[in-house]
Write a protein that holds these residues in place. Structure first.
Motif, mmCIF file in Angstrom:
data_model
loop_
_atom_site.group_PDB
_atom_site.id
_atom_site.type_symbol
_atom_site.label_atom_id
_atom_site.label_comp_id
_atom_site.label_asym_id
_atom_site.label_seq_id
_atom_site.Cartn_x
_atom_site.Cartn_y
_atom_site.Cartn_z
ATOM 1 N N VAL A 9 0.849 -1.189 0.000
ATOM 2 C CA VAL A 9 0.000 0.000 0.000
ATOM 3 C C VAL A 9 0.884 1.238 0.000
ATOM 4 C CG1 VAL A 9 -1.809 1.284 1.213
ATOM 5 C CG2 VAL A 9 -1.818 -1.211 1.272
ATOM 6 N N LEU A 11 0.785 5.375 0.553
ATOM 7 C CA LEU A 11 -0.015 6.401 1.207
ATOM 8 C C LEU A 11 0.096 7.724 0.462
ATOM 9 C CD1 LEU A 11 0.506 5.885 5.044
ATOM 10 C CD2 LEU A 11 -1.593 5.563 3.739
ATOM 11 N N THR A 15 -4.778 8.626 2.677
ATOM 12 C CA THR A 15 -5.491 7.675 1.830
ATOM 13 C C THR A 15 -4.500 6.681 1.247
ATOM 14 O OG1 THR A 15 -7.110 9.379 1.257
ATOM 15 C CG2 THR A 15 -7.032 7.425 -0.142
ATOM 16 N N GLY A 16 -4.834 5.404 1.308
ATOM 17 C CA GLY A 16 -3.960 4.359 0.789
ATOM 18 C C GLY A 16 -4.339 3.951 -0.624
ATOM 19 N N ARG A 17 -3.331 3.615 -1.426
ATOM 20 C CA ARG A 17 -3.528 3.109 -2.789
ATOM 21 C C ARG A 17 -2.834 1.761 -2.893
ATOM 22 N NH1 ARG A 17 -3.964 7.071 -6.815
ATOM 23 N NH2 ARG A 17 -3.881 5.308 -8.289
ATOM 24 N N THR A 18 -3.540 0.764 -3.409
ATOM 25 C CA THR A 18 -2.952 -0.563 -3.573
ATOM 26 C C THR A 18 -1.858 -0.526 -4.631
ATOM 27 O OG1 THR A 18 -5.007 -1.659 -2.935
ATOM 28 C CG2 THR A 18 -3.421 -2.954 -4.184
ATOM 29 N N PRO A 124 -4.103 3.701 8.351
ATOM 30 C CA PRO A 124 -4.759 4.091 7.092
ATOM 31 C C PRO A 124 -4.449 3.138 5.946
ATOM 32 C CG PRO A 124 -2.977 5.602 7.628
ATOM 33 C CD PRO A 124 -3.194 4.753 8.835
ATOM 34 N N SER A 125 -3.273 2.513 5.963
ATOM 35 C CA SER A 125 -2.951 1.544 4.917
ATOM 36 C C SER A 125 -3.879 0.340 4.988
ATOM 37 C CB SER A 125 -1.489 1.091 5.051
ATOM 38 O OG SER A 125 -0.587 2.169 4.882
ATOM 39 N N LEU A 127 -6.857 0.250 6.465
ATOM 40 C CA LEU A 127 -8.215 0.689 6.159
ATOM 41 C C LEU A 127 -8.453 0.720 4.651
ATOM 42 C CD1 LEU A 127 -8.676 3.627 8.716
ATOM 43 C CD2 LEU A 127 -9.931 1.464 8.690
ATOM 44 N N SER A 128 -7.463 1.138 3.891
ATOM 45 C CA SER A 128 -7.601 1.166 2.437
ATOM 46 C C SER A 128 -7.564 -0.235 1.855
ATOM 47 C CB SER A 128 -6.485 2.019 1.820
ATOM 48 O OG SER A 128 -6.534 3.339 2.309
ATOM 49 N N LYS A 131 -10.821 -2.391 1.960
ATOM 50 C CA LYS A 131 -11.905 -2.152 1.014
ATOM 51 C C LYS A 131 -11.967 -3.229 -0.070
ATOM 52 C CE LYS A 131 -11.663 2.866 1.656
ATOM 53 N NZ LYS A 131 -11.376 4.177 1.005
ATOM 54 N N GLU A 251 -10.502 7.837 12.011
ATOM 55 C CA GLU A 251 -9.941 8.973 11.271
ATOM 56 C C GLU A 251 -8.806 9.631 12.047
ATOM 57 O OE1 GLU A 251 -12.879 11.862 10.376
ATOM 58 O OE2 GLU A 251 -13.906 10.653 8.880
#
Length: 512
Positions: A9, A11, A15-18, A124-125, A127-128, A131, A251
């Protein structure tokens, strides 16, 4: 040897992005090549990964190794990709089964001896990543407490690369997360606070203002000479606030995790944060910034809590004016050459100021050494547009001995006031059910003058000030929001003239 794939992930703010990590071990000149917009810390992962694999007694491929991080257009920063890179290379080299590493996410920084070190932003990683559905995430053992805060995610805490490789080879159930026994698991909501509102005597109007601010999430400005209790009042405001809801707690904890100020074994932050920066803080420290990795500032660390700026006129004017945008939107966007990052910043602002630089109390007969021009220039650092965004303004004065003695019988503890605040917030939440807002301070202007507009009779004091120019359109919205909070505290269904008059009095400047 073949191509192996796994996941990690990246950051971007909170917000995390795969990120898909691919490794190819093939013919060619021996070496490791990292592609996919890595930064300096990530480029150095080549040496860290090689030393960690070799010192963990596993063979290092004597071949050309290409590691690709997809999507290639997304900048990758930090050392949290070390573990995913190492696992992908070991999978491509045939050390671990390729099918075992395809689905899990891997987060962690590698030490040269193979130890897996904690990293920032684990919460946060995860949590993303969550999903994507039912996922398994491998994290450093030092981040186990933070990682297990996310429900319905299989967390695998690992302390050493050798331990991870042997688990992947065996294919058995992952080890259960274990939090260190030294961690205090007592919920923060039942820990006795170190301060109490009953400590402040002689300021009944200011105490009432704190109650209203806590019930509605409003901003506050306190003006008065030293020794009148401005700082004491601000420090006790968090004791009146209810615990954070689960989504808000996640959050807040995620922001503190990204900022690196969350203890590795800390539990979820269930209490609203209290942030009080020094007046020498820079704009980047307040708003957020950084040359390579953008970090959240004080306004984001105070998200869902309180930002207290003591000696507010001592802050640079451009720093104070930078608060105007997050106060309106509830978020802050930091733009740098590498891109823009948006952080949440929904906070309560409390400003405290002396009337002049010499801070002598004029109401007690003390001689002030400041001319009117100096006093005007000093308070002028708090610009009109900023004060226009402050819902309540209170002037605190020094109380006499007789006033102090008389007020002692009326002081209330934080617990007593917090119970009234909780009831008022529940009334507001019930009224706002079905909307994204939970407090009166969050209601947008369009609804304030439609569904939530007080009656014509109740609005008479406000419209009179609006017609005379003493009240701006933004100030009108602030007054109506405070009036709704006063109605909630009084147990009324809608604000009446009494509530709108009191709200207007607070906005124009009440004297304690």
């Amino acid at each position: 040897m073949a191509v192996a794939r796994t996941r990690s992930v990246a950051l971007v703010g909170v917000t995390g992005r795969t990120v898909e990590v691919e490794a190819d071990v093939g013919n060619g000149l021996s070496g490791i090549h990292l592609i996919g917009l890595p930064d300096t810390a990530l480029s150095e992962a080549r040496d860290r990964v090689r030393s960690a694999v070799v010192n963990s007694t596993y063979p290092w491929p004597d071949a050309r190794i290409i590691v690709s991080l997809f999507p290639a257009s997304l900048p990758k920063r930090g050392s949290q990709f070390d573990l995913a890179i190492a696992v992908a290379i070991l999978g491509a080299a045939g050390v671990v089964p390729v099918e075992r590493i395809a689905e899990p996410f891997f987060l962690g920084e590698l030490g040269l001896d193979g130890r897996i070190r904690p990293v920032r932003g684990v919460l946060p990683s995860i949590l993303s990543a969550a999903k994507a559905g039912d996922v398994t995430i491998v994290v450093p053992a030092g981040n186990a407490a933070e990682a297990t805060l996310v429900p319905d995610v299989k967390v695998v805490p690992i302390a050493h690369l050798r331990e991870l490789v042997e688990w992947l080879r065996r294919g058995d159930d992952p080890p259960e997360p274990q939090v260190e026994e030294s961690v205090d698991h007592t919920p923060t909501s039942i820990i006795a606070p170190a301060v109490d509102l009953a400590d402040v005597v002689g300021q009944p109007v200011a105490r009432r203002a704190l109650e209203v601010c806590a019930a509605g999430g409003h901003n506050l400005w306190m003006l008065g000479p030293p020794g009148t209790g401005k700082t004491l009042l601000a420090e006790r405001l968090p004791t009146l606030l209810p615990d954070l809801d689960l989504d808000h707690a996640l959050e807040v904890t995620a922001i503190h995790s990204v900022a690196g100020v969350l203890s590795p074994n800390a539990a979820m932050m269930s209490r609203p944060p209290f942030v009080s920066p020094h007046h020498t803080a820079t704009s980047a420290a307040i708003i957020g910034g950084g040359s390579t990795i953008v970090r959240p500032g004080a306004v984001s660390l105070a998200h869902r809590g309180l930002l207290f700026m003591d000696e507010a006129p001592e802050f640079p004017r451009h720093v104070l004016d930078a608060l105007r945008q997050p106060l309106e939107s509830g978020r802050v966007t930091v733009s740098r050459s590498a891109g823009s990052v948006t952080f949440p910043a929904r906070f309560m602002l409390v400003l405290a100021a002396n009337p002049c630089p010499c801070a002598q109390a004029q109401d007690q007969g003390e001689s002030c050494q400041c001319s009117p021009t100096v006093r005007r220039r000093y308070l002028g650092r708090l610009s009109g547009p900023l004060l226009d965004r402050v819902d309540m303004k209170v002037t605190v004065v020094r109380a006499s001995r007789r006033e102090l003695m008389a007020d002692r019988q009326f002081v209330e503890t934080s617990k007593t006031v917090a119970e009234r605040v909780l009831v008022a917030r529940e009334r507001a939440a019930k009224r706002l059910a079905g909307t994204p807002w939970r407090t009166n301070a969050e209601i947008p202007s369009s609804l304030l003058h439609a569904d939530y507009r007080p009656s014509t009779v109740a609005m008479k004091p406000v419209t009179a000030c609006l017609d005379s120019g003493a009240l701006s359109a933004r100030g009108l919205d602030r007054v109506v929001r405070v009036a709704w909070t006063l109605a909630d505290l009084a147990g009324k269904d809608r604000p009446e003239a009494e509530e709108t008059t009191a709200a207007l009095h607070f906005w124009l400047g009440a004297k304690s």
